[in-house]
Enzyme design. Sequence first.
Site, PDB file in Angstrom:
ATOM      1  CB  SER A 190      -6.669 -10.225   4.581  1.00  0.00           C
ATOM      2  OG  SER A 190      -5.562 -10.319   5.459  1.00  0.00           O
ATOM      3  CD  GLU A 240      -2.680   1.284   2.526  1.00  0.00           C
ATOM      4  OE1 GLU A 240      -3.004   2.403   2.972  1.00  0.00           O
ATOM      5  OE2 GLU A 240      -3.007   0.209   3.082  1.00  0.00           O
TER       6      GLU A 240
END
Length: 355
Positions: free
Chosen positions: A300, A160
Amino acid sequence: MLFFNAEIGILADVTTTLLESIPNGNYAETSPSKKRVLLLKPRGFCAGVVRAIDIVKIALETFGAPIYVRREIVHNRYVVNELAEKGAIFVHEIDDVPDGQRVIYSAHGVSPAVRERSKGRGLKVIDATCPLVTKVHIEAVKFARDGYSLVLIGHRDHDEIEGTLGEAPDVTQVVSNVAEVAELVVPDPNRVAYLTQTTLSLDEARDIIHALKEKYPNIAGPHSQDICYATENRQVAVRNVAHDAGLVLVVGSTNSSNSNRLVEVSRNLGTVGYLIDNSQAIDPKWLVGVNTVAVTAGASAPEVLVEDVVNYLQLNGFDSVEEVEVMPENVRFGLPPEIIQAIGGAGGTASVPVN
């Protein structure tokens, strides 16, 4: 091999209790002879992860295999392996995708340079970037356009951060801790802005932001915090329950930033915490002398792995399982236009169930 047996339905009979309904949120009065599991809620998949996984599955069903995916679609080995078995091919860089093929960007986002490279090679792109990560990208572009030096708070090796940094690399510096703030040098101390990685620890971000404000009193920031709702909610849940547990188990992969932060929250509160992929990673020694185990999962991590862990604990004497809901979570994200158009062209529907 997973221990969970779907026929048993371990979580089907679990009672959900709102934290507010328990006096002082305290489980300390539990009989010392009774071993229990506190199953935290919210836990596991966030809306961005559900969306990204659905995008890969729909693409495979609509276009057929192979479908290339740049980097891990989300940071979880179980999820990646499951999608690979269905025909997804995970690559590290865009250059690893054959010319003209279809590629999906992961939920963590990509830099403009990656987008340009994809365009130049004629790749058919489907963007699975989490909308909350896209928000940070947009903020970076805006601050850079307005002449600010940009401080990006996060972990340099995270996908990210790589993508966000690429939006304005010439004016952006990354800081990962308070000590690095002191080393910052900018052209104009009165034109500085900060943004954060979406999966940081709330405490970690707060301390770094405080140091930045001390150094640059006029520093600007995002209109709303960049740390995502799911990261915050899961940390708040651990913070509310960790004191009443002898052990906190966080289900998630080692490369999952938000999962690692959950372990840190527990340990910072003085409760032993471990990050585990599944029940096979549990050391039986951890359970010795422990009467209450709190179980949660990173954003996740799929629920099947949580069920696996709960089943293991039940088989090892933790007979009582209580789901503790700290706050409700009902966020949903829509699918990207590339997927909606593909579904429409195939005569399907854009409505996708959230698992």
